[in-house]
Design an enzyme around this catalytic site. Sequence first.
Site, PDB file in Angstrom:
ATOM      1  CG  HIS A   1      -0.310   0.349   2.514  1.00  0.00           C
ATOM      2  ND1 HIS A   1      -0.113   1.639   2.943  1.00  0.00           N
ATOM      3  CD2 HIS A   1       0.190  -0.440   3.496  1.00  0.00           C
ATOM      4  CE1 HIS A   1       0.466   1.644   4.133  1.00  0.00           C
ATOM      5  NE2 HIS A   1       0.672   0.388   4.487  1.00  0.00           N
ATOM      6  CB  CYS A   2       1.166   4.189  -1.906  1.00  0.00           C
ATOM      7  SG  CYS A   2      -0.396   4.424  -2.781  1.00  0.00           S
ATOM      8  CB  ALA A   3      -0.097   8.194   0.660  1.00  0.00           C
TER       9      ALA A   3
END
Length: 613
Positions: free
Chosen positions: A25-27
């Site tokens: 996952h990113c932000a």
Amino acid sequence: MSYDKLAKDILQFVGGDQNVSSLVHCATRLRFKLKDNKKAQKTEIQNLQGILSVVESGGQFQVVVGSHVANVYDEIVKIGNFGVNSNSTDEPKGTVMSIIFETISRSFSPLIGALAGAGMLKAVLTVLTTFGWLSQESGTYHILSAAGNAVFYFLPIMLGITLATKLGANPFVGGTIGAALLEPNLTGLLAEGKTSSFFGIPVVLMDYSSSVFPIFIAVSIYAALEKFLKKVIHKDVQMFLVPMLSLAIIVPLTVMAFGPFGVYVGNAIGAVINFLSDKSGILTGAVIGATWPFLTILGLHWGLVPIFLANIANGGDPILAMVAGGVFAQMGVALGIFLKTKDRKVKTLAGSTAVPGLLAGVTEPIIYGLILRFKRTVPYVAIAGAIGGAVNGLLGVKAINFAFTALLTAPAFSPIGIYIIGSLVALVCGALLTILFGFEDKKQQEVANKPENKSEDKPSLMKTASIVSPLTGDVKLLNQVNDQVFSSGALGKGIAIEPNTGKVFSPVDGVISTLFPTGHAIGITSDEGIEILIHIGIDTVQLDGKYYDPQIKQGDQVKQGDLLVNFDIERIKEAGYQVTTPIIITNTINYLDIIPTNAERVALDDSILTIVK
């Protein structure tokens, strides 16, 4: 919000954990690598409460969750027992560019939090020292500076670990290759000159701290070498012999060839960008500012992080400053919608998405919650982003530290005053365009402008349409349906029927806009533009098409009364599922009201919903 339930639903609709090759996952996004994207039920995921959007890009199936993505990710990992270390040889291939961008993105995703936090800390230190509140000679400064600089200085080590993980190689050998480039025995050679030798072969020495491209090349070659060595070396000695040979081969090759080449590539890219900025900073800034929101939508924006970091390591990055135009343009649109709308829900959404954007630079909630919902704002974002990017490009603003573009990170840019001016220009332009020209399409404006309390006094002025029942059975109010997504009205207003015959007929003249592969749900758009979802049963997607026999296909034109689906009520119940069938008007927002029938039972072609236009 129950993160546990949302995680279970997402995992179910991506095809189950057996269909997931890996997940990071990113932000704001869950980034799935699926074995078969066709098994993922995109519409079902988009309809989940707490999901902003679903994007397929760069070989990834990306679920946009928002700021609570880490909580959802943790729950999915618990359920599926996989995560950043998951890899599979069954992953589908893409184009060369999509593979490159996807690899870069996946390698940086685990580091984004550390990079952003460290960049923010460096920005705070810049403020403290600029105003004389903290001396650069103090121990406090040096300790905090170490905390802010560490992730950037040792970036080759961290990228060695994440990239090796992505490529299916030993992550700690990958990290060791990065560490070798920073080891004092090697860096000490720089003090003696710019060249050395390895068994008589000339070596051009480089400073690899904060570098990106050399470790990407080195670990990519290492991953291929490791696979080869495992094929030719007996498994009983692989544990020590494969890492030993890998390090003995890759580290010298990196120092002699891959490293200098990677540094030259990074410098060349930086030189090209600086050349374009010097020749026409206004044009370069306009293009970057206008296109950045669309790169974000496609999930390709993280692929440019290596260029940002390489430029910053060489004195400053103009691209990130130009990007600020596109980011603040989105915030401006959110602000404009907040100021203009009279709808409380839209106002709340605009305010709640604008604040994290302004403070932290996270704008995905704005994109998916507002801009893609009100598509009239798309050109506003492009125009305002181009103007803001052009200002920063023209006046030579550069990022001197890596940070998300936001108000609080202004000290990471120089000159700070010009950065603020350029960013505020984009924000104000986005807000003014939204306020002056509106954000709703024609139909939404008609709904918003109609008085709410006068319809009862003048019923003759209202236009209505009737939706007839697509099947026979007992009527249920939507809030009585045993499924929160339907009962909450999140998908729109409507009604539910407990059927007593296993046939569904078209309630309108129109087109089959959606037909789920499992046959359990049909989307119809009527000739009048009414969007209707007929969902046969609760959680019946898990039957994977058993007991459903669709008689139509997506794109077919249908007439009222045409047979759509045959389904076996008894077999579905025996499998443990309810056959309660919600009928939803998914574009409810376009109408004044959706009024359900008062009847307790309905037959085919009885009126069940009245649409007030």
